[in-house]
Motif scaffolding. Structure first.
Motif, PDB file in Angstrom:
ATOM      1  N   LYS A  12      72.090  86.937  27.152  1.00  0.00           N
ATOM      2  CA  LYS A  12      72.449  85.678  26.469  1.00  0.00           C
ATOM      3  C   LYS A  12      71.664  85.534  25.166  1.00  0.00           C
ATOM      4  N   ILE A  13      70.383  85.865  25.216  1.00  0.00           N
ATOM      5  CA  ILE A  13      69.556  85.784  24.006  1.00  0.00           C
ATOM      6  C   ILE A  13      70.068  86.769  22.958  1.00  0.00           C
ATOM      7  N   ASP A  61      73.195  85.372  21.560  1.00  0.00           N
ATOM      8  CA  ASP A  61      72.899  84.253  20.660  1.00  0.00           C
ATOM      9  C   ASP A  61      72.350  84.743  19.329  1.00  0.00           C
ATOM     10  N   ASP A  93      75.260  86.117  17.437  1.00  0.00           N
ATOM     11  CA  ASP A  93      76.057  85.002  16.895  1.00  0.00           C
ATOM     12  C   ASP A  93      75.349  84.362  15.701  1.00  0.00           C
ATOM     13  N   ALA A  94      74.036  84.193  15.813  1.00  0.00           N
ATOM     14  CA  ALA A  94      73.274  83.598  14.717  1.00  0.00           C
ATOM     15  C   ALA A  94      73.344  84.471  13.466  1.00  0.00           C
TER      16      ALA A  94
END
Length: 179
Positions: A68-69, A72, A75-76
């Protein structure tokens, strides 16, 4: 040691080998063999329970959290790249709009200058026309005044000659004197 209970006598004796030797049994060497066996047995049971039950759940949660990190972060980064691209596009649009505005301002200034020059040329032409008409009028007035000056000069000269000589001068004499 003997104790009496309602008519019966019992004797209790301390077990042999323990007389006067108090202390904790786990610190006595004769009990260590059994303690090591129980330690290994409990360790094996705990290892099996932890490795088969608890640790896979924890490692699964850690892997999920790591995934997930990582997602993320990806995505960032993607959003950052998109934001930078949009910022570059906005900057290009602003530069294009500024260039168009400057061109429009320059065109408007050139048009205003051309219109002002045209109006100035018309005004100068009108003024030149008025000046030419005024000069012609002045020339006509001067010519007329000059023609009147000759007549006035003749009359004045005739009056002076008559006053000084007592005789009136002829027109031919006055004309030749003024020429």
């Amino acid at each position: 040691m003997a104790t009496e209970h309602q008519g019966t006598t019992e004797t209790t004796e301390a077990p042999k080998g323990h007389e006067g030797g108090g202390g904790l049994p786990q610190l006595q060497f004769e009990h260590w063999g059994g303690q090591i066996v129980w330690l290994l047995l409990i360790f094996a049971v705990l290892y099996a329970v932890l490795s088969k039950g608890l640790l896979p759940r924890v490692s699964g949660a850690i892997e999920e959290r790591g995934a997930k990190i990582a997602g993320d972060i990806a995505d960032a980064r993607r959003m950052k790249d998109e934001a930078e691209a949009q910022a570059r596009a906005a900057a290009a649009e602003v530069a294009e709009a500024r260039a168009k505005a400057q061109k429009t301002a320059a065109d408007a200034k050139a048009k205003a200058s051309a219109e002002a020059a045209e109006r100035q040329a018309k005004e100068e032409a009108a003024l030149a026309e008025k000046l030419a008409a005024a000069e012609a009028s002045i020339q006509t007035a001067r010519d007329q005044a000059m023609s009147q000056v000759r007549v006035v000069a003749q009359d004045t000269a005739g009056a002076i000659v008559e006053k000084l000589t007592g005789k009136a001068a002829t027109a031919a004499e006055l004309k030749s004197a003024l020429a």
